[in-house]
Design an enzyme around this catalytic site. Structure first.
Site, PDB file in Angstrom:
ATOM      1  N   HIS A 434     -44.465 -61.152  40.976  1.00 38.69           N
ATOM      2  CA  HIS A 434     -43.827 -59.855  41.375  1.00 38.69           C
ATOM      3  C   HIS A 434     -43.694 -58.776  40.245  1.00 38.69           C
ATOM      4  O   HIS A 434     -44.396 -57.783  40.611  1.00 38.69           O
ATOM      5  CB  HIS A 434     -42.373 -60.172  41.957  1.00 38.69           C
ATOM      6  CG  HIS A 434     -41.787 -58.910  42.441  1.00 38.69           C
ATOM      7  ND1 HIS A 434     -41.019 -58.208  41.573  1.00 38.69           N
ATOM      8  CD2 HIS A 434     -41.637 -58.283  43.618  1.00 38.69           C
ATOM      9  CE1 HIS A 434     -40.532 -57.078  42.502  1.00 38.69           C
ATOM     10  NE2 HIS A 434     -41.068 -57.259  43.579  1.00 38.69           N
ATOM     11  N   CYS A 809     -58.359 -57.096  48.652  1.00 37.01           N
ATOM     12  CA  CYS A 809     -57.471 -56.444  48.304  1.00 37.01           C
ATOM     13  C   CYS A 809     -56.271 -56.914  47.500  1.00 37.01           C
ATOM     14  O   CYS A 809     -55.229 -56.587  46.985  1.00 37.01           O
ATOM     15  CB  CYS A 809     -56.417 -55.572  49.562  1.00 37.01           C
ATOM     16  SG  CYS A 809     -55.593 -56.893  50.608  1.00 37.01           S
TER      17      CYS A 809
HETATM   18  C1  PEP Z   1     -52.609 -60.813  48.632  1.00 38.01           C
HETATM   19  O1  PEP Z   1     -52.004 -62.001  49.192  1.00 38.01           O
HETATM   20  O2  PEP Z   1     -53.812 -60.939  48.054  1.00 38.01           O
HETATM   21  C2  PEP Z   1     -52.158 -59.425  48.831  1.00 38.01           C
HETATM   22  C3  PEP Z   1     -52.774 -58.592  48.750  1.00 38.01           C
HETATM   23  O3  PEP Z   1     -50.832 -59.382  49.453  1.00 38.01           O
HETATM   24  P1  PEP Z   1     -49.584 -59.577  48.409  1.00 38.01           P
HETATM   25  O4  PEP Z   1     -49.842 -59.829  47.106  1.00 38.01           O
HETATM   26  O5  PEP Z   1     -48.541 -58.486  48.701  1.00 38.01           O
HETATM   27  O6  PEP Z   1     -49.025 -60.906  48.980  1.00 38.01           O
END
Ligand code: PEP
Ligand code: MG
Length: 865
Positions: A434, A809
């Site tokens: 996080h 992403c």
């Molecule tokens: C991922 O899991 O790669 C993502 C972009 O979403 P998050 O990091 O919010 O879980």
């Protein structure tokens, strides 16, 4: 580092040594970079003393005591030469043993030099050689061989006597023996453990070899104007044109740089005498040589020179050691001056180095009191007072005081504190925990996984290696190296100058994969635009619910028993979400915005502390016991694999309904003032096609309702986040209902490895050290495993739907290696934190330029495959 330029190795027979002439067969691979550079200088007709190159194979043999015919080598230099020996590794950054000067100084030679150069000069040369030979070749105690202040006859006798005392023999008087011992000791030093580890840390291969060069000495001492100096033509920090360096009368090698006040300035200077004034003709010749070297060697070099009786001799030139900022300016100005093509300028800059320019940096030349290290999760540097809670961070910001938030780990509850802090340090976590993800998004320097901190939940101090740090103490984070420093540190400012912008414009001209930004807030979106992102590839909407006024309503919604109550709470959130999206659309006007529907487990919005629960009970007007009971009921054994993402969307559909409505209403409103907006809506954590069907039909219904209510038409794109292994495997089915597939490699890595992204930091370094993983897979895309899923997902998705748009992403979207991988897999764009957008733009250009399928880049920068 070696430039990624293609080198064609001259394949030729290995000879032990080769005189460097314009046509001799000298190559970087066989003789090292210095030898090749000297050949280039000789080809330019510069006054370089005679030089012989020893091949790396020869040096290897020397280190095994098979010394070549030294007498034959020495005859190349004529009778009784004085020589120097220097290392010539393939890449100057890999280092090498020290140079040894004045080889060949003997008692007989000394007598002759006294006559030609005077006694002091002869003594100085002999002393210097005995000193180097004793310390670096015979490896005697340096304390016994300190260089005297004045090169008197008595000092010379004392040093010769010291040698005899230490070795029980006379100082060697045979020049051939001297040279062979020097070469052997240099060859062996290259194999030493420290030297090997140092060069490997700079990227040298395990079997990197060493070449050596033996050069006739240009003495720099004696009658007339004599001396030596070092010159460079740009500033090492900024790369801006500026002649820098020093010159010292009656000196050799790099003495001038060590001499302090005795050394002269090169150009006219009010602070003292200058080489330009003392020796204008040689200075002009040196400047002219510098210009020729830059142009023909296609590089900014640092040049070592000697003046012998007013005549200029060029001994050596090395690529100017420099920081990232100077590196960019030098590459751009070489290309602007037509010395190198733009494509080469683009290939010369390691993309990651750009992130150094985007943030303040701890000045590498200043003192550093490092007390602990962690994972460098978000680059840049920050100095501030320690705070241990988000509330304290906010209070500190309100007082106008810079603070560093130190936590065991962060949770969504800490977001406001992270906004208020100028740096974040956590004991736990890895590259996608996080704290790391949020800090990179905010552009806040962050170090995670600093396991030496050992923080308790309520701690107000920590102790590392016997040093205790308490709230209010000043520390500095170096988010680029992962080092935590006590106190403050000297900083270099960010450098988004014209050279940086020019380089990125050139990168955009050649790259053929899009770059978007992950942006959740208007600030992120503005940042993304300022870095020329081509849209938003991931807007994580849940962060919008942590604002003070929204959290309580969100909690009411979570606690609602009936659908109607939930809808009522969500109706209060609707205008806020609509305003959020409208602002994003307006900031990004003309560019695509991809909004991900709500993803995290609901318990992340609930307090974990007793005080937090009490506050919540007050706000919702509920008994505390009720609040605790409900929070317990919502808790899951494995929340990251539980009720989150699309699973919530299906079981509590009112949330997605509200978000879809907010997106569509914002679309209508924002389109009134400008070009029509086509929002992209993305469903997280999908693992089955049916999930997409169910969500799609509800979102279509909301769109239809908004169209009727607003009496207007709009379109939207619905896509899926591929972040479970099953979604990648079933991408064919899923793509039939999705206009785009965006690979969320954070969760995909977590689920492919079965490795918690928030806890992996605890053992990751042990795993990497023992070679279980070559790298932290949350940091570097695991191209073998997770990458295979990406490839399968891309192929199956495309096969089922030709026009499906593919992107990444997850945090890997900003990594140069992953960008090349995604481009090869046929992805349309990558999306990464705003501050990594420049890195991604350059990396994407390099991937295009280095693609072996690319045949040429024409004058309009169109890539031909
Ligand atoms: C991922 O899991 O790669 C993502 C972009 O979403 P998050 O990091 O919010 O879980
Ligand atoms: Mg995810």
């Amino acid at each position: 580092m070696l430039h990624p330029r293609i080198r064609i190795a001259a394949v030729q027979k290995d000879t032990d040594f080769t005189e460097i002439t314009p046509t001799a067969g000298i190559s970087v691979e066989q003789h090292g970079g210095r030898a090749k550079c000297l050949q280039r200088l000789i080809r330019l007709d510069l006054p370089v003393p005679k030089t012989v190159a020893l091949s790396t194979a020869c040096v290897e043999r020397i280190s095994a005591s098979h010394v070549p015919d030294i007498t034959e080598l020495m005859t190349i230099f004529g009778e009784a030469p004085l020589l120097s020996a220097r290392p010539s590794s393939q890449d100057p950054d890999w280092g090498g043993p020290r140079a040894v000067l004045n080889i060949g100084m003997t008692a007989a030679r000394h007598v002759r030099l006294v006559k030609t150069h005077g006694e002091l000069a002869a003594n100085a040369l002999y002393l210097r050689f005995i000193h180097s030979y004793s310390v670096h070749v015979a490896r005697l105690d340096p304390d016994m061989f300190e260089m005297p202040k004045d090169p008197t006859a008595a000092a010379l006798q004392a040093m010769l006597a010291a040698y005899t005392i230490e070795t029980d023999e006379e100082f060697p008087q045979d020049p051939a023996r001297q040279l062979s011992e020097v070469l052997r000791s240099m060859a062996r030093a290259w194999g030493g453990t420290t030297a090997r580890l140092l060069r490997q840390a700079k990227g040298a291969p395990v079997d990197a070899g060493l070449g050596l060069v033996v050069q006739e000495m240009a003495l720099g001492v004696g009658a007339g104007s004599c001396g030596s100096g070092v010159i460079q033509f740009v500033d090492v920090v900024t790369g801006l044109p500026q002649i820098k360096g020093r010159y010292l009368d009656q000196s050799q090698g790099r003495d001038a740089l060590r001499a302090g006040e005795e050394a002269m300035f090169l150009t006219r200077d009010l602070r003292g005498p200058s080489f330009e004034d003392q020796n204008p003709a040689a200075f002009e010749a040196l400047k002219k040589a510098g210009g020729i070297i830059r142009k023909r060697l296609r590089e900014e070099m640092q040049v070592e020179f000697t003046i012998e009786n007013s005549n200029l001799r060029i001994l050596d030139a090395v690529r100017l050691p420099r920081g990232a900022r100077a590196d960019v300016r030098i590459a751009v100005s070489l290309a602007t001056d037509g010395i190198i093509p733009r494509e080469e300028a683009l290939l010369r800059i390691p993309p990651r180095a750009l992130s150094e320019l985007l943030h303040r940096q701890v000045d590498p030349s200043g003192p550093r009191d490092v007390f602990c290290r962690g994972i460098a999760a978000s680059p840049g540097a920050a100095t501030g007072r320690i705070v241990f809670s988000a509330t304290a961070a906010q209070a500190s910001a309100a007082r106008g005081e810079d603070c560093i938030l130190v936590r065991r780990e962060t949770t969504p509850e800490d977001i406001r504190g992270m906004h208020a802090a100028i740096g974040v340090l956590t004991e736990r976590g890895g590259m996608t925990s996080h704290a790391a993800v949020i800090a990179r998004g905010l552009g806040v320097p962050c170090i995670v996984g600093a396991s030496e901190l050992s923080l308790g939940i309520r701690d107000t101090s920590f102790t590392v290696k016997g040093r205790t740090f308490s709230a209010g103490d000043i520390i500095t984070l170096d988010g680029t190296t992962g080092e935590v420093l006590a106190g403050s540190a000297e900083m270099l400012p960010p450098a988004l100058d014209d050279a940086f912008q020019t380089l990125l414009t050139w990168a955009d001209d050649v790259r053929d994969i899009g770059v978007r930004a992950n942006a959740d807030t208007p600030t992120d979106a503005r940042m993304a635009r300022s870095f020329a992102a081509q849209g938003i590839g991931l807007c994580r909407t849940e962060h919008m619910f942590f604002e003070d006024d929204r959290l309580t309503v969100m909690r009411e919604m979570i606690f609602a028993d009936a659908s109607d109550d939930r809808r009522a709470a969500l109706a209060r959130l609707l205008p806020m979400q609509r305003a959020d999206f409208k602002e994003l659309f307006e900031i990004m006007s003309g560019l695509p915005v991809c909004i991900r529907l709500f993803d995290p487990p609901l318990h992340e919005f609930l307090p974990s502390s007793r005080d937090g629960m009490r506050e919540m009970a007050e706000a919702l007007d509920l008994p505390l016991s009720d609040v605790t009971r409900r929070i317990e009921a919502l808790s899951e054994f494995n929340p990251m694999l539980g009720m989150r993402g699309v699973r919530l969307g299906i079981t509590v559909p009112e949330i997605y309904d509200m978000q879809a409505r907010a997106i569509f209403e914002a679309t209508v409103e924002a389109s009134e003032n400008g070009a029509p907006i086509v929002p992209e809506i993305m469903i997280p954590l999908v693992s089955a096609m049916r999930e997409v069907e169910l969500v799609k039909s509800r979102i279509d219904a909301v769109a239809a309702a908004v169209r009727i209510e607003k009496k207007t038409d709009f379109t939207y794109k619905l896509g899926v986040m591929v972040e479970t292994p099953r979604a990648a495997l079933r991408a064919g089915d899923i793509a039939r209902h999705a206009a785009f597939l965006s690979f969320g490699t954070n969760d995909l890595t977590q689920m492919t490895y079965g490795l918690s992204r928030d806890d992996a930091g605890r053992f990751m370094s042990a795993y990497v050290q023992q070679g279980v993983y070559p790298e932290d897979p949350f940091h570097m895309l695991d191209t073998d495993g997770v990458g295979e899923l990406l490839q399968i997902g891309a192929e199956r998705g495309k096969a089922a739907r030709k026009d499906v748009v593919l992107s990444i992403c997850g945090e890997h979207g900003g990594n140069p290696e992953s960008i090349a991988f995604c481009r090869n897999a046929g992805f349309d764009y990558v999306s990464c934190s705003p501050f990594r957008v420049p890195v991604a733009r350059l990396a994407a250009a390099q991937a295009a330029l280095l693609d072996p399928r690319v045949k040429s880049v024409d004058k309009n920068n169109i890539i031909h495959i």
